[in-house]
Design a protein around this motif. Structure first.
Motif, PDB file in Angstrom:
ATOM      1  N   ALA A   4       0.890  -1.321  -0.057  1.00 35.55           N
ATOM      2  CA  ALA A   4      -0.027  -0.034   0.133  1.00 35.55           C
ATOM      3  C   ALA A   4       0.796   1.307   0.029  1.00 35.55           C
ATOM      4  CB  ALA A   4      -0.764   0.179   1.117  1.00 35.55           C
ATOM      5  N   GLY A   5       0.649   2.097  -0.825  1.00 33.21           N
ATOM      6  CA  GLY A   5       1.399   3.313  -0.844  1.00 33.21           C
ATOM      7  C   GLY A   5       2.205   3.252  -2.133  1.00 33.21           C
ATOM      8  N   ASP A   6       2.757   2.103  -2.234  1.00 33.76           N
ATOM      9  CA  ASP A   6       3.589   2.136  -3.516  1.00 33.76           C
ATOM     10  C   ASP A   6       3.445   3.069  -4.675  1.00 33.76           C
ATOM     11  OD1 ASP A   6       5.770   0.566  -2.230  1.00 33.76           O
ATOM     12  OD2 ASP A   6       5.250  -1.366  -3.203  1.00 33.76           O
ATOM     13  N   GLN A  28      -4.069  -3.987  -4.631  1.00 32.13           N
ATOM     14  CA  GLN A  28      -3.008  -4.248  -3.640  1.00 32.13           C
ATOM     15  C   GLN A  28      -2.870  -2.823  -2.903  1.00 32.13           C
ATOM     16  OE1 GLN A  28       0.327  -6.402  -5.203  1.00 32.13           O
ATOM     17  NE2 GLN A  28      -1.079  -7.790  -6.165  1.00 32.13           N
ATOM     18  N   GLY A  29      -3.632  -1.702  -3.218  1.00 31.24           N
ATOM     19  CA  GLY A  29      -3.388  -0.524  -2.485  1.00 31.24           C
ATOM     20  C   GLY A  29      -2.149   0.433  -3.147  1.00 31.24           C
ATOM     21  N   ALA A  30      -1.414  -0.110  -4.174  1.00 30.20           N
ATOM     22  CA  ALA A  30      -0.549   0.742  -5.030  1.00 30.20           C
ATOM     23  C   ALA A  30      -1.233   2.184  -5.877  1.00 30.20           C
ATOM     24  CB  ALA A  30       0.139   0.079  -5.906  1.00 30.20           C
ATOM     25  N   GLN A  31      -0.493   3.160  -5.782  1.00 30.15           N
ATOM     26  CA  GLN A  31      -0.900   4.308  -6.630  1.00 30.15           C
ATOM     27  C   GLN A  31      -0.179   3.753  -7.945  1.00 30.15           C
ATOM     28  OE1 GLN A  31       0.896   7.983  -5.274  1.00 30.15           O
ATOM     29  NE2 GLN A  31       0.094   7.383  -3.015  1.00 30.15           N
ATOM     30  N   VAL A  32      -0.952   4.053  -9.160  1.00 31.61           N
ATOM     31  CA  VAL A  32      -0.524   3.568 -10.529  1.00 31.61           C
ATOM     32  C   VAL A  32      -0.507   4.783 -11.259  1.00 31.61           C
ATOM     33  CG1 VAL A  32      -0.758   1.813 -12.310  1.00 31.61           C
ATOM     34  CG2 VAL A  32      -1.213   1.236  -9.903  1.00 31.61           C
ATOM     35  N   LYS A  74       9.355  10.142 -11.369  1.00 30.40           N
ATOM     36  CA  LYS A  74       9.735  10.763  -9.931  1.00 30.40           C
ATOM     37  C   LYS A  74       8.755  10.319  -8.889  1.00 30.40           C
ATOM     38  CE  LYS A  74      10.376  15.403  -8.199  1.00 30.40           C
ATOM     39  NZ  LYS A  74      11.890  15.616  -8.480  1.00 30.40           N
ATOM     40  N   GLY A  75       9.449   9.725  -8.038  1.00 31.34           N
ATOM     41  CA  GLY A  75       8.460   9.240  -6.978  1.00 31.34           C
ATOM     42  C   GLY A  75       8.139   7.766  -6.920  1.00 31.34           C
TER      43      GLY A  75
END
Length: 120
Positions: A4-6, A28-32, A74-75
């Motif tokens: 989460a948060g990836d 799965q909670g990732a940022q895409v 970036k990030g």
């Protein structure tokens, strides 16, 4: 697996393989972030046509062969490339070889240690 948060950047994220990868990562909670030569609106429409529903992705427009990729990376904590050309398609070597090499090189230059290539 993504935590989460990836923040995962998917080149070719609006294609068939990329759309399904994005869907799994979101679950799965990732940022895409989806990167394509297509406009953000065209990407969103294509993903909806493939999956039958909208995905809350950060759609970015860039050409992996000619654009500076540092901004879209970036990030990011991981990068997935689904960039490719259908067998016997025009510019197959550029699509599979040169574009993916540029993406991998930009990933390494950005200090991102996770790079995956998905193709069919």
């Amino acid at each position: 697996m993504a935590a989460a948060g990836d923040r995962v950047v998917i080149f070719g994220g609006s294609g068939y393989v990329g759309a399904y990868a994005a869907q799994q990562l979101l679950n799965q909670g990732a940022q895409v972030v989806s990167v394509s030569r297509k406009s953000p609106a065209e990407q969103a429409d294509k993903v909806k046509a493939i999956l039958g529903s909208d995905l809350k992705l950060d759609y970015q427009q860039a050409d992996a062969l000619s654009d500076d990729l540092s901004g879209v990376l970036k990030g990011a904590t991981a990068v997935i490339s689904c960039v490719g050309i259908a067998p016997r398609g025009a510019n197959q070597q550029d699509g599979h070889g040169q574009a993916n090499k540029k993406i991998a090189d930009a990933t390494a230059a950005a200090g991102i240690s996770k790079f995956v290539y998905l193709g069919v």
